[in-house]
Design an enzyme around this catalytic site. Structure first.
Site, PDB file in Angstrom:
ATOM      1  N   LYS A 231       0.810  -1.210   0.000  1.00 11.24           N
ATOM      2  CA  LYS A 231       0.000   0.000   0.000  1.00 11.24           C
ATOM      3  C   LYS A 231       0.851   1.272   0.000  1.00 11.24           C
ATOM      4  O   LYS A 231       2.053   1.258   0.229  1.00 11.24           O
ATOM      5  CB  LYS A 231      -0.996  -0.038   1.158  1.00 11.24           C
ATOM      6  CG  LYS A 231      -2.096  -1.047   0.873  1.00 11.24           C
ATOM      7  CD  LYS A 231      -3.279  -0.951   1.782  1.00 11.24           C
ATOM      8  CE  LYS A 231      -4.380  -1.905   1.283  1.00 11.24           C
ATOM      9  NZ  LYS A 231      -5.462  -2.036   2.258  1.00 11.24           N
ATOM     10  N   ARG A 266      -3.863 -10.072   4.613  1.00  6.98           N
ATOM     11  CA  ARG A 266      -4.244 -10.111   3.192  1.00  6.98           C
ATOM     12  C   ARG A 266      -3.061  -9.583   2.386  1.00  6.98           C
ATOM     13  O   ARG A 266      -2.720  -8.399   2.488  1.00  6.98           O
ATOM     14  CB  ARG A 266      -5.499  -9.274   2.954  1.00  6.98           C
ATOM     15  CG  ARG A 266      -6.045  -9.346   1.541  1.00  6.98           C
ATOM     16  CD  ARG A 266      -7.309  -8.494   1.420  1.00  6.98           C
ATOM     17  NE  ARG A 266      -7.906  -8.600   0.087  1.00  6.98           N
ATOM     18  CZ  ARG A 266      -7.548  -7.853  -0.966  1.00  6.98           C
ATOM     19  NH1 ARG A 266      -6.592  -6.952  -0.841  1.00  6.98           N
ATOM     20  NH2 ARG A 266      -8.152  -8.021  -2.125  1.00  6.98           N
TER      21      ARG A 266
END
Length: 286
Positions: A231, A266
């Site tokens: 991210k 995840r």
């Protein structure tokens, strides 16, 4: 400690180790790997790779949720997701895919219904059941576990909605409300997993604060899913604009999440994060 959860013959004993959810985006526009796996053959091959690398869950998504992502129609999302789920269940046979639960990353009850009919086992809803009022009742009817994430707004607006008075308190309050709504809809608490939503209506500093404060969410009594993989906050720290080059930054964030008692991570890079989790679990879990 939340009660163990058995899915497709696989028992998740929360607290015993960290479980890995491998990301399988079957979209043309996801932030990290959009377009890489949006053919049936490529998706099945990647799912096999994730399973072989040690994924405990494979998360199939047909709607990009990156900031600013445009929404596709329900029909388009079903057309992307269902053939992949169906093919994975056909292809499983005696391979490593056979016992791997499939989750579907969707906020739409129609997609959830079609995906479970095709062989999916879990619904992963980034909206916590808020985008579609039918989602929680449908999940209850289907009898599958649900992952409820914190978000403000939607992928088009969320990065303009990062003004919190009490970041952790407000996330906890939202997740508490969604747990209560899920239970009221008929979903058993033992089938609810929560996600504080790193990167969703959170800025750089807030993402770091969530990782520091993860143990707070244990008080909600549900397994905790954390999704830091590749991210932008990692890219900010590393000055790395290419998401696929953030593997080792992701590894550091995953290690921090394990230290904070995350139950599921995840991730895109399952093979590398499996090693990270094995070492971190040996250090932090008793």
């Amino acid at each position: 400690m939340p009660a163990p959860l058995t899915i497709r013959g696989r028992t998740f004993n929360w607290g015993s180790r960290t479980y890995l959810m491998g990301v399988l985006n079957v979209t043309p526009d996801s932030f990290s790997d959009g377009g890489s796996f949006n053919t049936l053959a490529a998706a099945v091959a990647q799912a096999q790779e994730l399973a072989d690398a040690g994924a405990d869950i494979i998360d199939v998504g047909g709607q990009s949720t990156r900031p600013g992502a445009l929404e596709v129609s329900v029909e388009e999302e079903i057309e992307r997701v269902v053939p992949v789920v169906r093919e994975l269940r056909k292809a499983a046979g005696s391979t490593a895919l056979n016992e791997v639960p499939i989750s579907v990353d969707t906020a739409r009850s129609q997609v959830a219904q079609a995906a479970v009919a095709a062989g999916a086992d879990i619904i992963n809803d980034i909206s916590g059941g808020t985008f579609d009022p039918q989602m929680l009742p449908v999940v209850a009817q289907l009898g599958v576990p649900v992952m409820l994430m914190h978000i403000r707004g939607n992928p088009q607006t969320m990065q303009k909605l990062t003004n919190y008075q009490d970041l952790i308190g407000e996330i906890s309050e939202f997740l508490t409300q969604r747990i209560d709504a899920a239970i009221a809809a008929g979903i058993k608490r033992s089938r609810i997993i929560i996600d504080p939503g790193i990167g969703f209506a959170k800025n750089y500093a807030q993402n770091l604060e969530i990782l520091r404060q993860l143990p707070v969410f244990q008080s909600l009594g549900c397994p905790l899913l954390v999704g830091p993989s590749r991210k932008s906050f990692i890219g900010h720290i590393l000055d790395q604009p290419e998401p696929k080059a953030r593997v080792w930054g992701t590894a550091a964030a995953c290690c921090a999440a394990v230290a904070g008692a995350a139950d599921i991570l995840r991730v895109h890079d399952v093979r590398e994060m499996r090693d990270v989790c094995r070492v971190a679990d040996a250090i932090y879990r008793k």
